[in-house]
Write a protein that holds these residues in place. Structure first.
Motif, PDB file in Angstrom:
ATOM      1  N   PHE A  12     157.327 -43.494   6.587  1.00 52.66           N
ATOM      2  CA  PHE A  12     156.670 -44.553   7.368  1.00 52.66           C
ATOM      3  C   PHE A  12     156.048 -44.016   8.656  1.00 52.66           C
ATOM      4  CE2 PHE A  12     161.207 -45.248   8.733  1.00 52.66           C
ATOM      5  CZ  PHE A  12     161.085 -45.198  10.113  1.00 52.66           C
ATOM      6  N   ILE A  13     156.497 -42.810   9.108  1.00 52.83           N
ATOM      7  CA  ILE A  13     155.775 -42.073  10.152  1.00 52.83           C
ATOM      8  C   ILE A  13     155.320 -40.772   9.499  1.00 52.83           C
ATOM      9  CG2 ILE A  13     155.847 -41.067  12.459  1.00 52.83           C
ATOM     10  CD1 ILE A  13     156.302 -44.022  12.584  1.00 52.83           C
ATOM     11  N   SER A  14     154.213 -40.850   8.795  1.00 52.47           N
ATOM     12  CA  SER A  14     153.734 -39.712   8.013  1.00 52.47           C
ATOM     13  C   SER A  14     152.849 -38.805   8.872  1.00 52.47           C
ATOM     14  CB  SER A  14     152.939 -40.214   6.800  1.00 52.47           C
ATOM     15  OG  SER A  14     152.144 -39.201   6.252  1.00 52.47           O
ATOM     16  N   HIS A  15     153.260 -37.541   8.976  1.00 50.70           N
ATOM     17  CA  HIS A  15     152.459 -36.564   9.733  1.00 50.70           C
ATOM     18  C   HIS A  15     151.059 -36.446   9.148  1.00 50.70           C
ATOM     19  CE1 HIS A  15     151.430 -32.978  12.011  1.00 50.70           C
ATOM     20  NE2 HIS A  15     151.135 -32.359  10.874  1.00 50.70           N
ATOM     21  N   GLU A  16     150.978 -36.441   7.829  1.00 48.86           N
ATOM     22  CA  GLU A  16     149.666 -36.313   7.174  1.00 48.86           C
ATOM     23  C   GLU A  16     148.782 -37.517   7.476  1.00 48.86           C
ATOM     24  OE1 GLU A  16     152.478 -33.602   5.600  1.00 48.86           O
ATOM     25  OE2 GLU A  16     152.616 -35.800   5.690  1.00 48.86           O
ATOM     26  N   ALA A 178     172.090 -44.401  22.589  1.00 48.68           N
ATOM     27  CA  ALA A 178     171.685 -43.543  21.481  1.00 48.68           C
ATOM     28  C   ALA A 178     171.762 -44.246  20.130  1.00 48.68           C
ATOM     29  CB  ALA A 178     172.564 -42.291  21.458  1.00 48.68           C
ATOM     30  N   ALA A 179     170.980 -43.718  19.194  1.00 50.10           N
ATOM     31  CA  ALA A 179     171.008 -44.216  17.819  1.00 50.10           C
ATOM     32  C   ALA A 179     172.443 -44.211  17.303  1.00 50.10           C
ATOM     33  CB  ALA A 179     170.133 -43.332  16.939  1.00 50.10           C
ATOM     34  N   THR A 180     172.809 -45.288  16.600  1.00 57.07           N
ATOM     35  CA  THR A 180     174.183 -45.387  16.114  1.00 57.07           C
ATOM     36  C   THR A 180     174.211 -46.021  14.720  1.00 57.07           C
ATOM     37  OG1 THR A 180     176.427 -46.099  16.724  1.00 57.07           O
ATOM     38  CG2 THR A 180     174.615 -47.600  17.292  1.00 57.07           C
ATOM     39  N   THR A 181     175.377 -46.463  14.304  1.00 59.78           N
ATOM     40  CA  THR A 181     175.574 -46.946  12.935  1.00 59.78           C
ATOM     41  C   THR A 181     175.317 -48.446  12.835  1.00 59.78           C
ATOM     42  OG1 THR A 181     177.907 -47.414  13.330  1.00 59.78           O
ATOM     43  CG2 THR A 181     177.340 -45.184  12.586  1.00 59.78           C
ATOM     44  N   VAL A 182     175.139 -48.913  11.608  1.00 59.06           N
ATOM     45  CA  VAL A 182     174.980 -50.349  11.370  1.00 59.06           C
ATOM     46  C   VAL A 182     176.196 -51.104  11.902  1.00 59.06           C
ATOM     47  CG1 VAL A 182     174.794 -52.146   9.598  1.00 59.06           C
ATOM     48  CG2 VAL A 182     173.493 -50.020   9.358  1.00 59.06           C
ATOM     49  N   GLU A 183     177.389 -50.563  11.667  1.00 58.33           N
ATOM     50  CA  GLU A 183     178.617 -51.207  12.140  1.00 58.33           C
ATOM     51  C   GLU A 183     178.605 -51.366  13.656  1.00 58.33           C
ATOM     52  OE1 GLU A 183     183.489 -50.497  12.162  1.00 58.33           O
ATOM     53  OE2 GLU A 183     182.149 -48.993  11.277  1.00 58.33           O
ATOM     54  N   ALA A 221     165.285 -37.865  11.539  1.00 61.41           N
ATOM     55  CA  ALA A 221     165.358 -39.012  10.632  1.00 61.41           C
ATOM     56  C   ALA A 221     166.367 -40.041  11.133  1.00 61.41           C
ATOM     57  CB  ALA A 221     165.722 -38.551   9.225  1.00 61.41           C
ATOM     58  N   TYR A 222     167.553 -39.598  11.534  1.00 62.70           N
ATOM     59  CA  TYR A 222     168.587 -40.535  11.982  1.00 62.70           C
ATOM     60  C   TYR A 222     168.106 -41.325  13.200  1.00 62.70           C
ATOM     61  CZ  TYR A 222     173.234 -42.364  13.064  1.00 62.70           C
ATOM     62  OH  TYR A 222     174.303 -43.199  13.289  1.00 62.70           O
ATOM     63  N   HIS A 223     167.418 -40.642  14.105  1.00 61.68           N
ATOM     64  CA  HIS A 223     166.911 -41.295  15.313  1.00 61.68           C
ATOM     65  C   HIS A 223     165.787 -42.268  14.972  1.00 61.68           C
ATOM     66  CE1 HIS A 223     166.411 -41.426  19.722  1.00 61.68           C
ATOM     67  NE2 HIS A 223     165.128 -41.575  19.471  1.00 61.68           N
ATOM     68  N   THR A 224     164.849 -41.823  14.166  1.00 60.84           N
ATOM     69  CA  THR A 224     163.657 -42.630  13.871  1.00 60.84           C
ATOM     70  C   THR A 224     163.996 -43.855  13.028  1.00 60.84           C
ATOM     71  OG1 THR A 224     162.423 -40.541  13.871  1.00 60.84           O
ATOM     72  CG2 THR A 224     161.258 -42.481  13.056  1.00 60.84           C
ATOM     73  N   GLU A 225     165.023 -43.753  12.207  1.00 64.17           N
ATOM     74  CA  GLU A 225     165.419 -44.865  11.342  1.00 64.17           C
ATOM     75  C   GLU A 225     166.418 -45.819  12.018  1.00 64.17           C
ATOM     76  OE1 GLU A 225     166.916 -42.682   8.022  1.00 64.17           O
ATOM     77  OE2 GLU A 225     164.949 -41.810   7.548  1.00 64.17           O
ATOM     78  N   ALA A 226     166.692 -45.602  13.307  1.00 61.10           N
ATOM     79  CA  ALA A 226     167.709 -46.398  14.006  1.00 61.10           C
ATOM     80  C   ALA A 226     167.360 -47.879  14.046  1.00 61.10           C
ATOM     81  CB  ALA A 226     167.885 -45.869  15.429  1.00 61.10           C
ATOM     82  N   MET A 227     166.075 -48.203  14.222  1.00 65.43           N
ATOM     83  CA  MET A 227     165.709 -49.615  14.327  1.00 65.43           C
ATOM     84  C   MET A 227     165.972 -50.374  13.038  1.00 65.43           C
ATOM     85  SD  MET A 227     165.070 -49.929  17.365  1.00 65.43           S
ATOM     86  CE  MET A 227     164.374 -49.278  18.872  1.00 65.43           C
TER      87      MET A 227
END
Length: 472
Positions: A12-16, A178-183, A221-227
């Motif tokens: 969803f954030i594609s460099h290309e 910081a980015a964290t878990t769903v829980e 990936a973990y950071h960018t997918e946090a939302m």
């Protein structure tokens, strides 16, 4: 492969896709017919996609740029009126295990003072903030699972909400951790937070990994997918942002809009806010070490185009920026600003000793909250301390529906006037109070519905009698 509905960061954030977008924008930056077509589309108030907006960013034609600025100002007034929401950051702890090269809180910085507020210190800090007139805080903390676990953050939120001093109360706590878990996002939601804010810093994956060489934040990936995890955890108001100056601004702009498009595609609602910080001098950080800095003029253009591209999204500017820069960009789309901010751990209740510096970055706008409030009103803006939407459940798609339908003038506008009245009665200097009373009297006529206006007028009188916390 670019797919805005994917849950994988690199799709969803594609460099290309960003590279192709920037090439397309460069090829068409003088294509005035296309640029006019994009601007005509923007006039419909439904936003632009990342490729269309990138063409406008590349455009250097003065006449078209002037049109962009005029349109941004028009859209800001249409959807947010002349309200400017006020908030303050509260730094809980600067203990951090990450190695971010642009932040003085990085693990290897051994000469910055490491601090963590106790619950007793939080009471003092929040009481001082309440005595200024603040009603909304954004709490900040470094990433450290030992010193700043989620349990500590939750305890701090509970303490903040419990503090009532004179007529003061913090009615909404936004969270920037910081980015964290769903829980853990579920726990934050249950604690009654407002918006969850997380800056991407940079959407350029290779640069991201170099700028975050060590620590859990290294995972792009973990950071960018946090939302997405925050949304899954029930937090439907999320705030995006990049730190302009780390990577080429055109790349970041495209990535930022792609992230907004992704949230809309997957969750049915885009970001509640977008912040626009620029890298600033800090303890052991020299911004000149990063060669992607942007001028004030480019910064203003970015603000205008964010407003045009995502017209319903709030835009935040902090005290990183000077009074002069803030004055320029507020009219172009900014809807929230901080006032009298401290970026140190502690410092509101009493000044931080120079030898114990714990600031994350230098503050450019050092005025008091009263000075900022008066300055806004002198320019015809309504400083708003409103938190009603969070407390009435108007978040996520419900807030966006309110905004898109144009009903903000019958809801947020009177709420802004009533919270400003509270500020004037309880905290303002005589000069500020005089200007504010005249502004409220003039702005009442801008409430479209007669019944809403009548109720608002009644509440304003009751505020003068000592009653507090009215809201639509």
């Amino acid at each position: 492969m670019y797919n805005k509905a994917s849950l994988k960061a690199e799709e969803f954030i594609s460099h290309e896709e960003i590279t192709a977008t920037l090439a397309y924008a460069e090829e068409n930056k003088e294509n005035l017919a296309l640029i006019d077509e994009i601007l005509d589309k923007a006039e419909l108030c439904k936003g632009l996609d990342h490729r269309e907006a990138s063409v406008l960013l590349a455009c250097e034609d003065p006449e078209r740029i002037a049109r962009m600025y005029t349109m941004a100002e028009k859209l800001k007034k249409k959807f947010y009126g002349n309200r400017i929401v006020m908030f303050a950051p509260l730094y809980l702890s600067n203990y951090c295990v990450n190695g971010c090269v642009y932040c003085p809180y990085h693990l290897k910085n051994t000469h910055i003072a490491r601090k963590k507020l106790t619950q007793e210190e939080i009471v003092k800090e929040v009481t001082a903030l309440q005595d200024m007139g603040h009603k909304r805080l954004a709490i900040e903390a470094g990433e450290d699972p030992v010193n700043n676990p989620i349990e500590y953050i939750l305890e701090c939120i509970k303490t903040i909400y419990s503090i009532k001093h004179k007529n003061g109360a913090i009615r909404r706590v936004n969270v920037n951790i910081a980015a964290t878990t769903v829980e853990n996002y579920r726990k934050l939601k249950d604690a009654g937070i407002g918006t969850y804010i997380l800056f991407q810093e940079t959407y350029h994956k290779e640069s991201y990994e170099k700028l975050h060489p060590t620590g859990p934040k290294h995972s792009y990936a973990y950071h960018t997918e946090a939302m997405d995890r925050a949304m899954e955890g029930g937090i439907d108001d999320v705030g995006l942002g990049v730190l302009f100056g780390l990577e080429l601004y055109k790349y970041e702009f495209a990535g930022l809009l792609m992230h907004a498009e992704h949230l809309e595609a997957v969750h049915g609602v885009g970001p509640h806010t977008i912040s626009v910080p620029r890298i600033k001098r800090a303890d052991d950080i020299d911004p000149s070490a990063f060669d992607n800095g942007i001028s004030d003029e480019i910064f203003a253009k970015l603000c205008a185009l964010i407003r045009i591209s995502v017209p319903y999204t709030g835009m935040i500017i902090s005290t990183r920026e000077s009074k002069e820069v803030r004055e320029k960009v507020i009219r172009l789309g900014v809807s929230q600003i901080s006032g009298a901010s401290k970026t140190s751990v502690g410092g509101y209740s009493e000044p931080e000793p120079e030898e114990e510096n714990s600031e994350q970055f230098d503050v450019s706008d050092k005025r008091t909250l009263d000075e900022v409030v008066r300055w806004l009103m002198e320019f015809g803006y309504i400083p708003s301390f409103c938190t009603a939407c969070y407390r009435e459940g108007r978040t996520g798609d419900r807030f966006m529906s309110l905004c898109k339908s144009g009903q903000i003038q019958n809801c947020c506008h009177p709420n802004a006037l009533m919270t400003l009245k509270e500020y004037l009665m309880d905290y303002a200097s005589e000069e500020t109070k005089k200007i504010g009373e005249a502004l409220i009297a003039a702005e009442l006529s801008n409430i479209p519905k007669d019944k809403v206006r009548e109720v608002c007028e009644d509440h304003l009188k009751k505020i003068e009698e000592g009653i507090r916390d009215f809201r639509f």
